[in-house]
Design an enzyme around this catalytic site. Sequence first.
Site, PDB file in Angstrom:
ATOM      1  N   ASP A  71     -30.935 -40.662  14.069  1.00 22.31           N
ATOM      2  CA  ASP A  71     -30.815 -39.285  13.568  1.00 22.31           C
ATOM      3  C   ASP A  71     -31.991 -38.465  14.057  1.00 22.31           C
ATOM      4  O   ASP A  71     -33.042 -38.997  14.431  1.00 22.31           O
ATOM      5  CB  ASP A  71     -30.806 -39.251  12.026  1.00 22.31           C
ATOM      6  CG  ASP A  71     -29.509 -39.768  11.435  1.00 22.31           C
ATOM      7  OD1 ASP A  71     -28.461 -39.151  11.695  1.00 22.31           O
ATOM      8  OD2 ASP A  71     -29.548 -40.789  10.727  1.00 22.31           O
ATOM      9  N   TYR A 212     -45.995 -37.201   1.102  1.00 20.71           N
ATOM     10  CA  TYR A 212     -45.465 -37.032   2.461  1.00 20.71           C
ATOM     11  C   TYR A 212     -46.529 -36.409   3.363  1.00 20.71           C
ATOM     12  O   TYR A 212     -46.801 -36.915   4.458  1.00 20.71           O
ATOM     13  CB  TYR A 212     -44.213 -36.157   2.440  1.00 20.71           C
ATOM     14  CG  TYR A 212     -43.678 -35.856   3.817  1.00 20.71           C
ATOM     15  CD1 TYR A 212     -42.940 -36.814   4.509  1.00 20.71           C
ATOM     16  CD2 TYR A 212     -43.914 -34.629   4.431  1.00 20.71           C
ATOM     17  CE1 TYR A 212     -42.461 -36.553   5.791  1.00 20.71           C
ATOM     18  CE2 TYR A 212     -43.436 -34.362   5.701  1.00 20.71           C
ATOM     19  CZ  TYR A 212     -42.712 -35.319   6.370  1.00 20.71           C
ATOM     20  OH  TYR A 212     -42.252 -35.055   7.639  1.00 20.71           O
TER      21      TYR A 212
END
Length: 329
Positions: A71, A212
Site C-alpha cells: 500500500d 507516532y
Amino acid sequence: MVFNSMSAFFQLLSSIIYVIGLLVTVLYLYASFKSLISILKAILEPYFQPELPHNLIDKFGKWAVITGATDGIGKEYAKELAKQGLNVVLISRTKEKLVAVTGEIENSYKVKTKWIVADFSKGKEIYEHIRQELTGIPVSILVNNVGRMYDYPDELCKQPENLLWDIININVGAVTLMSRLLIPEMKKQGKGAIVNISSGSELQPMPLMAVYAASKRYIKSLTLAMAQELSEYNIVVQCVTPMFLVTKMNQYSATIMKGNLLIPQVQTFTRSAVFTLGKTVETTGYWSHGIQYFFLKLVPDWLSVHIVHFITKQMRKEYLRAQAANKDS
C-alpha cells in the site's frame, strides 16, 4: 587617543558580529531549504558530473527490498524501482495483497520478484524468517517504509495499549532490525542504499499523535547516525520526510484525502522521492513539501506545538463527526 582605540575596537566588534550573524543566517537558510536544494542538485548533477553512474542498478545493484510494500509509499517505491529495472522483494503481512502487487509488477516491468509474509507488529521473532527468505539474494537497496499510524488523533492515555506497541514495534523496531539484517550484505558488496521513510511529524512534538511523531523523530536520528557510520563502506543512507499525502494512512481525514498542491497523490510524491535516491542524505521528497518544511522550520518549537495541536484537534473533530454521521445514516 583612547577614544580612537575604543572606536576601532567597537568597529571591529561590530564587523565580527555582522560576519557571525551573516554566517548563522546562511546556515539556517541552507538547513531550511536543504530539501529543495537537494532536489535541484539531483536535477543538475548529470550535467556537471556526466562520468557518474546515473541509474540505480549501476550505483547500487540489482535487488531491492521494500517493507510495507502493498500500500501507499511502499507499493509505489516497489513499482518505481521495478520501472528502473531492479528486481524487488516485497515484504508485508497480507499474502493476498503481496501476490497481487508482485503479479502487477512482473506483468508491467518484466523483472524478478519475491514476496515475504511478515507482520512487523510481532516484534523480533519475525526477523529470522526474513533472513532465511533473503538468503542468496544480493540486496543492494533497502526501503524501510513499513509504518503504523494512529487510527485517528487522540490523547496518549486514550490510545489502545496494543496500538502503541504496534507503533513501537513497527516504526522503531522494523527500521532498526531490517537495517541491521542487511548492512553486512551491502558491506560485502561494497555498495548499497538504505532509505528510511520518516514523516514531517518529526519536526516538532505532535499532541494527539505523540507516539507516532516521536517514532518518526527516532527514524531521522537513526538515519543520520547510520549515514555517518556507513559512509566509509560506500553505503548511502537516506532520510525521506514527507508531509501529508493522499494515502491510506491518512484516511481518518476527508480533508487530507481530497489532496491539493501541498498534499500530492502518493504516486506523484514517490516518483519524485525515488529520483533523489543516491543524490542526497535528507529530503522531503517533493518540491511543495520542501517549501512547507522551510516555513515550519521558521517557527520555534514552543509555538509550533500549539499550532500543530490546533490542527490535530480539528482533525479529531472531523473524524468523530464523520463517524457520528455514518452511525446516523
